[in-house]
Design a protein around this motif. Structure first.
Motif, PDB file in Angstrom:
ATOM      1  N   VAL A  28      -3.579  -1.552 -15.036  1.00  0.00           N
ATOM      2  CA  VAL A  28      -3.022  -1.745 -16.385  1.00  0.00           C
ATOM      3  C   VAL A  28      -1.528  -1.435 -16.418  1.00  0.00           C
ATOM      4  CG1 VAL A  28      -5.192  -1.421 -17.611  1.00  0.00           C
ATOM      5  CG2 VAL A  28      -3.781   0.555 -17.087  1.00  0.00           C
ATOM      6  N   ASP A  29      -1.050  -0.641 -15.451  1.00  0.00           N
ATOM      7  CA  ASP A  29       0.383  -0.327 -15.374  1.00  0.00           C
ATOM      8  C   ASP A  29       1.167  -1.391 -14.607  1.00  0.00           C
ATOM      9  OD1 ASP A  29      -0.593   0.167 -12.829  1.00  0.00           O
ATOM     10  OD2 ASP A  29       0.326   2.136 -12.638  1.00  0.00           O
ATOM     11  N   GLY A  30       0.480  -2.449 -14.123  1.00  0.00           N
ATOM     12  CA  GLY A  30       1.143  -3.522 -13.394  1.00  0.00           C
ATOM     13  C   GLY A  30       1.328  -3.234 -11.907  1.00  0.00           C
ATOM     14  N   GLN A  31       0.764  -2.142 -11.395  1.00  0.00           N
ATOM     15  CA  GLN A  31       0.901  -1.755  -9.985  1.00  0.00           C
ATOM     16  C   GLN A  31      -0.381  -2.088  -9.224  1.00  0.00           C
ATOM     17  OE1 GLN A  31       3.788  -0.127  -8.770  1.00  0.00           O
ATOM     18  NE2 GLN A  31       4.575  -0.622 -10.808  1.00  0.00           N
ATOM     19  N   TYR A  32      -0.244  -2.438  -7.944  1.00  0.00           N
ATOM     20  CA  TYR A  32      -1.407  -2.635  -7.088  1.00  0.00           C
ATOM     21  C   TYR A  32      -1.121  -2.069  -5.697  1.00  0.00           C
ATOM     22  CZ  TYR A  32       0.971  -6.628  -4.878  1.00  0.00           C
ATOM     23  OH  TYR A  32       1.854  -7.413  -4.201  1.00  0.00           O
ATOM     24  N   GLY A  33      -2.192  -1.783  -4.990  1.00  0.00           N
ATOM     25  CA  GLY A  33      -2.117  -1.345  -3.597  1.00  0.00           C
ATOM     26  C   GLY A  33      -3.233  -2.025  -2.827  1.00  0.00           C
ATOM     27  N   VAL A  34      -2.891  -2.626  -1.705  1.00  0.00           N
ATOM     28  CA  VAL A  34      -3.872  -3.354  -0.896  1.00  0.00           C
ATOM     29  C   VAL A  34      -3.935  -2.723   0.481  1.00  0.00           C
ATOM     30  CG1 VAL A  34      -4.522  -5.590   0.076  1.00  0.00           C
ATOM     31  CG2 VAL A  34      -3.268  -5.506  -2.069  1.00  0.00           C
ATOM     32  N   LEU A  35      -5.148  -2.414   0.911  1.00  0.00           N
ATOM     33  CA  LEU A  35      -5.354  -1.927   2.272  1.00  0.00           C
ATOM     34  C   LEU A  35      -5.641  -3.152   3.137  1.00  0.00           C
ATOM     35  CD1 LEU A  35      -5.671   0.464   4.185  1.00  0.00           C
ATOM     36  CD2 LEU A  35      -8.088   0.515   3.580  1.00  0.00           C
ATOM     37  N   LEU A  36      -4.786  -3.395   4.124  1.00  0.00           N
ATOM     38  CA  LEU A  36      -4.934  -4.574   4.982  1.00  0.00           C
ATOM     39  C   LEU A  36      -5.829  -4.256   6.166  1.00  0.00           C
ATOM     40  CD1 LEU A  36      -1.225  -5.795   4.998  1.00  0.00           C
ATOM     41  CD2 LEU A  36      -3.060  -6.430   3.428  1.00  0.00           C
ATOM     42  N   ASP A  37      -6.810  -5.148   6.405  1.00  0.00           N
ATOM     43  CA  ASP A  37      -7.735  -4.943   7.527  1.00  0.00           C
ATOM     44  C   ASP A  37      -7.890  -6.248   8.286  1.00  0.00           C
ATOM     45  OD1 ASP A  37      -9.584  -3.818   9.241  1.00  0.00           O
ATOM     46  OD2 ASP A  37     -11.272  -4.218   7.893  1.00  0.00           O
TER      47      ASP A  37
END
Length: 129
Positions: A28-37
């Motif tokens: 909702v804050d517009g932030q994302y984090g992706v763990l790459l595998d």
């Protein structure tokens, strides 16, 4: 991998072959984090695609992963230059010219005489006391 996007949108990360290597939801804050595998740490090309809740996909963002992989160790022993060879008792490489000129023989003889004289005079002092 982190970034910003439209709140609620889905982020998909693909490698050069088109294989999905990470998925995340934008908060909702517009932030994302992706763990790459698998982890991408050798300059690989990646495509990041954001799709909103209505199913509209943005144009892929092209990225290059950082190259943090150290190179392999040298396979052969490094060759020392002529100066190092002289210090290690080897003859210098063909065509090598030392940056420091050799000491003239007369200077070597006089420095040896000074060392011998000094050692003799120190022995005299030690026996006289």
């Amino acid at each position: 991998m982190t970034g910003t996007g439209e709140p609620g949108a889905q982020i998909v990360v693909r490698d050069l072959a088109g294989t999905t290597i990470g998925i995340a939801q934008v908060g909702v804050d517009g932030q994302y984090g992706v763990l790459l595998d698998p982890a991408q740490a050798n300059g690989e090309r990646l495509a990041v695609i954001q799709t909103d809740a209505a199913g509209n996909a943005a144009s892929p963002l092209s990225l290059i992963a950082p190259d943090v992989t150290a190179p392999a160790a040298p396979a052969r022993r490094a060759r020392c230059d002529g100066d190092d060879r002289e210090r290690h008792g080897q003859s210098p490489a063909p065509g090598y010219r030392s940056a420091t000129p050799p000491m003239p023989r007369s200077a070597r003889r006089s420095s040896m005489r000074a060392a011998i004289t000094m050692s003799r005079s120190s022995r005299r002092r030690s026996t006289a006391s």
